[in-house]
Design an enzyme around this catalytic site. Structure first.
Site, PDB file in Angstrom:
ATOM      1  N   LYS A 106       0.820  -1.228   0.000  1.00 32.35           N
ATOM      2  CA  LYS A 106       0.000   0.000   0.000  1.00 32.35           C
ATOM      3  C   LYS A 106       0.844   1.263   0.000  1.00 32.35           C
ATOM      4  O   LYS A 106       0.425   2.288  -0.552  1.00 32.35           O
ATOM      5  CB  LYS A 106      -0.966   0.012   1.195  1.00 32.35           C
ATOM      6  CG  LYS A 106      -0.336  -0.262   2.548  1.00 32.35           C
ATOM      7  CD  LYS A 106      -0.291  -1.725   2.857  1.00 32.35           C
ATOM      8  CE  LYS A 106       0.590  -2.005   4.051  1.00 32.35           C
ATOM      9  NZ  LYS A 106       0.229  -3.186   4.776  1.00 32.35           N
ATOM     10  N   VAL A 133      -5.091  -3.354   0.793  1.00 32.78           N
ATOM     11  CA  VAL A 133      -6.045  -2.680   1.686  1.00 32.78           C
ATOM     12  C   VAL A 133      -6.868  -3.717   2.445  1.00 32.78           C
ATOM     13  O   VAL A 133      -7.533  -4.562   1.838  1.00 32.78           O
ATOM     14  CB  VAL A 133      -7.003  -1.746   0.902  1.00 32.78           C
ATOM     15  CG1 VAL A 133      -7.955  -1.040   1.859  1.00 32.78           C
ATOM     16  CG2 VAL A 133      -6.219  -0.732   0.084  1.00 32.78           C
ATOM     17  N   ILE A 137      -9.860  -8.923   3.231  1.00 32.38           N
ATOM     18  CA  ILE A 137     -11.202  -8.452   2.808  1.00 32.38           C
ATOM     19  C   ILE A 137     -11.152  -8.029   1.341  1.00 32.38           C
ATOM     20  O   ILE A 137     -10.320  -7.195   0.974  1.00 32.38           O
ATOM     21  CB  ILE A 137     -11.662  -7.236   3.645  1.00 32.38           C
ATOM     22  CG1 ILE A 137     -11.642  -7.559   5.141  1.00 32.38           C
ATOM     23  CG2 ILE A 137     -13.054  -6.788   3.220  1.00 32.38           C
ATOM     24  CD1 ILE A 137     -11.966  -6.349   6.027  1.00 32.38           C
ATOM     25  N   LYS A 206      -3.665   3.155   2.935  1.00 34.71           N
ATOM     26  CA  LYS A 206      -4.826   2.372   2.461  1.00 34.71           C
ATOM     27  C   LYS A 206      -5.990   3.303   2.119  1.00 34.71           C
ATOM     28  O   LYS A 206      -6.691   3.106   1.122  1.00 34.71           O
ATOM     29  CB  LYS A 206      -5.218   1.359   3.542  1.00 34.71           C
ATOM     30  CG  LYS A 206      -4.136   0.299   3.760  1.00 34.71           C
ATOM     31  CD  LYS A 206      -4.344  -0.459   5.061  1.00 34.71           C
ATOM     32  CE  LYS A 206      -3.301  -1.546   5.245  1.00 34.71           C
ATOM     33  NZ  LYS A 206      -3.303  -2.124   6.592  1.00 34.71           N
TER      34      LYS A 206
HETATM   35  P1  NAP Z   1       8.490  -9.034   5.631  1.00 32.91           P
HETATM   36  O1  NAP Z   1       8.104 -10.190   6.472  1.00 32.91           O
HETATM   37  O2  NAP Z   1       9.391  -7.985   6.210  1.00 32.91           O
HETATM   38  O3  NAP Z   1       9.139  -9.610   4.293  1.00 32.91           O
HETATM   39  C1  NAP Z   1       9.815  -8.795   3.375  1.00 32.91           C
HETATM   40  C2  NAP Z   1      10.582  -9.687   2.414  1.00 32.91           C
HETATM   41  O4  NAP Z   1      11.214  -8.864   1.446  1.00 32.91           O
HETATM   42  C3  NAP Z   1      11.689 -10.524   3.060  1.00 32.91           C
HETATM   43  O5  NAP Z   1      11.661 -11.831   2.533  1.00 32.91           O
HETATM   44  C4  NAP Z   1      12.978  -9.827   2.616  1.00 32.91           C
HETATM   45  O6  NAP Z   1      14.071 -10.706   2.435  1.00 32.91           O
HETATM   46  C5  NAP Z   1      12.558  -9.283   1.285  1.00 32.91           C
HETATM   47  N1  NAP Z   1      13.341  -8.136   0.864  1.00 32.91           N
HETATM   48  C6  NAP Z   1      13.595  -6.988   1.536  1.00 32.91           C
HETATM   49  N2  NAP Z   1      14.357  -6.171   0.799  1.00 32.91           N
HETATM   50  C7  NAP Z   1      14.605  -6.830  -0.362  1.00 32.91           C
HETATM   51  C8  NAP Z   1      15.356  -6.515  -1.528  1.00 32.91           C
HETATM   52  N3  NAP Z   1      16.003  -5.348  -1.658  1.00 32.91           N
HETATM   53  N4  NAP Z   1      15.386  -7.428  -2.514  1.00 32.91           N
HETATM   54  C9  NAP Z   1      14.735  -8.599  -2.421  1.00 32.91           C
HETATM   55  N5  NAP Z   1      14.008  -8.958  -1.337  1.00 32.91           N
HETATM   56  C10 NAP Z   1      13.951  -8.069  -0.324  1.00 32.91           C
HETATM   57  O7  NAP Z   1       7.210  -8.237   5.119  1.00 32.91           O
HETATM   58  P2  NAP Z   1       5.713  -8.777   4.986  1.00 32.91           P
HETATM   59  O8  NAP Z   1       5.020  -8.607   6.286  1.00 32.91           O
HETATM   60  O9  NAP Z   1       5.702 -10.082   4.328  1.00 32.91           O
HETATM   61  O10 NAP Z   1       5.098  -7.652   4.030  1.00 32.91           O
HETATM   62  C11 NAP Z   1       5.361  -7.648   2.639  1.00 32.91           C
HETATM   63  C12 NAP Z   1       4.443  -6.622   1.961  1.00 32.91           C
HETATM   64  O11 NAP Z   1       3.087  -6.970   2.197  1.00 32.91           O
HETATM   65  C13 NAP Z   1       4.597  -5.194   2.493  1.00 32.91           C
HETATM   66  O12 NAP Z   1       4.345  -4.296   1.441  1.00 32.91           O
HETATM   67  C14 NAP Z   1       3.468  -5.090   3.523  1.00 32.91           C
HETATM   68  O13 NAP Z   1       3.048  -3.770   3.739  1.00 32.91           O
HETATM   69  C15 NAP Z   1       2.407  -5.900   2.825  1.00 32.91           C
HETATM   70  N6  NAP Z   1       1.372  -6.456   3.691  1.00 32.91           N
HETATM   71  C16 NAP Z   1       1.721  -7.122   4.806  1.00 32.91           C
HETATM   72  C17 NAP Z   1       0.726  -7.693   5.600  1.00 32.91           C
HETATM   73  C18 NAP Z   1       1.048  -8.438   6.866  1.00 32.91           C
HETATM   74  O14 NAP Z   1       0.121  -8.767   7.588  1.00 32.91           O
HETATM   75  N7  NAP Z   1       2.302  -8.743   7.145  1.00 32.91           N
HETATM   76  C19 NAP Z   1      -0.618  -7.540   5.237  1.00 32.91           C
HETATM   77  C20 NAP Z   1      -0.948  -6.825   4.066  1.00 32.91           C
HETATM   78  C21 NAP Z   1       0.080  -6.287   3.297  1.00 32.91           C
HETATM   79  P3  NAP Z   1      14.750 -11.546   3.667  1.00 32.91           P
HETATM   80  O15 NAP Z   1      13.671 -12.483   4.137  1.00 32.91           O
HETATM   81  O16 NAP Z   1      15.884 -12.246   3.062  1.00 32.91           O
HETATM   82  O17 NAP Z   1      15.105 -10.518   4.687  1.00 32.91           O
HETATM   83  N1  HSE Z   2       0.656  -3.756   9.247  1.00 29.02           N
HETATM   84  C1  HSE Z   2      -0.556  -3.888   8.554  1.00 29.02           C
HETATM   85  C2  HSE Z   2      -1.694  -3.960   9.559  1.00 29.02           C
HETATM   86  C3  HSE Z   2      -0.554  -5.123   7.707  1.00 29.02           C
HETATM   87  O1  HSE Z   2      -1.425  -4.161  10.748  1.00 29.02           O
HETATM   88  O2  HSE Z   2      -2.848  -3.804   9.175  1.00 29.02           O
HETATM   89  C4  HSE Z   2      -1.776  -5.265   6.834  1.00 29.02           C
HETATM   90  O3  HSE Z   2      -1.800  -4.279   5.850  1.00 29.02           O
END
Ligand code: NAP
Ligand code: HSE
Length: 436
Positions: A106, A133, A137, A206
């Site tokens: 987002k 977002v 949902i 979002k």
């Molecule tokens: P995360 O656990 O921090 O994972 C990020 C991943 O990106 C890791 O595997 C990391 O590698 C990799 N990475 C970081 N920098 C990089 C680079 N320069 N080149 C290649 N890979 C790289 O994050 P996440 O929670 O999965 O979130 C990912 C996305 O989804 C974000 O945009 C977040 O806002 C969105 N999102 C998350 C959630 C949630 O509940 N977590 C919900 C909705 C949306 P390493 O593992 O090797 O460090």
């Molecule tokens: N950090 C975000 C949250 C992940 O807590 O809602 C989902 O976008």
């Protein structure tokens, strides 16, 4: 069956690893539904050898996500995060080299969404971002497709799972802010930098996307009034409850006579309202539209699996699409047709307010506060005065809580400033907006 759809996943963290598990565990079912297999052909992450709790056997590793985007894949799935840097460069590279894109990012879309939507259109590609977002949902598809005949007038909701989880536990269990945040991080709900969550910026990202889709305007993330939850104390939560309210971090966009209002702030919602029942990591998005009336969608807003559900759905849509078919614009209308954003200023906001004053317990203080409110044309719905909380130099501290009737933000701010100038306060007043 057609050739498999080859996807490349950049970022295999909380969301990416869950996505790989979903695609592996449901491989046959998804192939049947989509008419073709979905293969994870390649991935990118910072570390090559980390145990990610998912099976990536056979997938090629790229240490540079841009190279992955330019490789022989069909779909580039961006799950790195961040508004610029590797996420932006690799998504741009993917769209420029003819790859459909799915992202959960987002922050990226709030900043560069219009540019990326235009790039996708120019190249006849799909840009899907359901997971960006409200996690699991399906609000993007609902607004962009199912409601496309409606004129939407207002959208509001709980858009951050971390904050809602924290506020719920603070209220139900009396746990401290810091302990709740640590648990949200452990559970994979929080952003890599959790100040995005608690500062309200994640909700704002979002909201900026929802506003654009709801009103057909350009994304205007910098025009959002943002307050996070870091000033919310257990005392506020208890006071809200006593007065029949619950505190939620809401994102709200609505059409007003002077433009579009976009705001994110802790909000008092009536205890009996639908939004007040949404607890824990659950998100909810409510909207008002001319044909359908009111709609509320709720479900898990963060966490690996909930988010992977939305990302996998976006990939399946691409797997089901066929070459030559018209591609729907990413933001609901062609990027060139998005209207300039016309901002309604926050001081024109109208609503009720909760204001908590901590005052010296001296004769006349109560009356002087009430007078200042009257001078600014603010009528009071209720007043609560609490017993002494702690001794101060020249008397005892008292808490005075006011709930105002509907008034304007500028009147409330001016009244508070005047009250602060009277010198009776021993702490900064707390002001929380009420949403009905
Ligand atoms: P995360 O656990 O921090 O994972 C990020 C991943 O990106 C890791 O595997 C990391 O590698 C990799 N990475 C970081 N920098 C990089 C680079 N320069 N080149 C290649 N890979 C790289 O994050 P996440 O929670 O999965 O979130 C990912 C996305 O989804 C974000 O945009 C977040 O806002 C969105 N999102 C998350 C959630 C949630 O509940 N977590 C919900 C909705 C949306 P390493 O593992 O090797 O460090
Ligand atoms: N950090 C975000 C949250 C992940 O807590 O809602 C989902 O976008």
């Amino acid at each position: 069956m057609e050739n498999p759809l080859k996807i490349g996943i950049a970022g295999v963290g909380t969301v990416g690893a869950s996505l790989v598990n979903v695609l592996n565990n449901k491989q046959n079912a998804l192939a049947n539904r989509c008419g073709r297999r979905i293969d994870v052909a390649a991935f990118s992450a910072r570390s090559r050898d980390k145990d990610r709790g998912c099976d990536l056997t056979g997938a090629e590793f790229f240490d540079d996500p841009v190279k992955l985007a330019q490789s022989g894949i069909d779909v580039f799935v961006e799950l790195i995060g961040g508004e610029d840097g590797a996420a932006l460069e690799s998504v741009r590279a993917a769209l420029k080299s003819g790859k459909h894109v799915v992202t959960a990012n987002k922050a990226l879309l709030a900043r560069h969404g219009v540019e990326l939507a235009a790039l996708a259109e120019e190249n006849g590609l799909i840009l899907n971002f359901e997971a960006a977002v409200a996690g699991g949902i399906p609000i993007i598809k609902t607004m962009r497709e199912a409601l496309s005949a409606n004129d939407i007038t207002r959208v509001y909701g709980i858009l951050n799972g971390t904050c809602n989880y924290m506020l719920t536990r603070m209220e139900n269990e009396g746990i401290s802010f810091e302990d709740c945040l640590a648990d949200a991080q452990r559970l994979g709900y929080a952003e890599a930098d959790p100040t995005f969550d608690i500062g309200g910026f994640d909700t704002a990202h979002k909201l900026a996307i929802l506003t654009s889709i709801a009103f057909g305007s350009q994304i205007a993330a910098d025009e959002i009034y943002v307050e996070g939850i870091s000033n919310i104390t257990n005392a506020d939560i208890e006071a809200a409850h006593e007065l029949g309210y619950r505190i939620k971090l809401l994102g709200v966009c609505q059409k007003t006579a002077s433009g579009i209002e976009q705001r994110v702030h802790p909000t008092m919602v009536p205890l009996e309202s639908e939004i007040a029942q949404i607890g824990g990591v659950t998100n909810a998005v409510a909207l008002e539209a001319d044909i359908v009336g009111e709609l509320v969608l709720s479900g898990p807003g963060a966490g690996g699996m909930a988010t992977a559900s939305a990302v996998a759905g976006d990939i399946c849509d691409i797997a089901k699409s066929r070459p030559g078919r018209q591609i729907a614009p990413a933001l609901g209308r062609p990027a060139a047709e998005l209207e300039p954003y016309r901002k309604a200023r926050m001081r024109t906001h109208e609503g009720g307010y909760f204001i908590r004053f901590t005052v010296r317990d001296k004769t006349g203080v109560f009356a002087s506060i009430a007078t200042r409110m009257a001078e600014h044309d603010i009528s009071l719905d209720s007043i609560v005065q609490h017993a002494p909380a702690r001794p101060v130099e020249d008397g005892e501290a008292k808490t005075i809580i006011l709930i105002t009737d509907e008034t304007t933000e500028s009147a409330v701010r001016a009244a508070i400033e005047a009250i602060e100038g009277d010198g009776h306060l021993i702490a900064r007043p707390q002001m929380i907006r009420i949403e009905l």
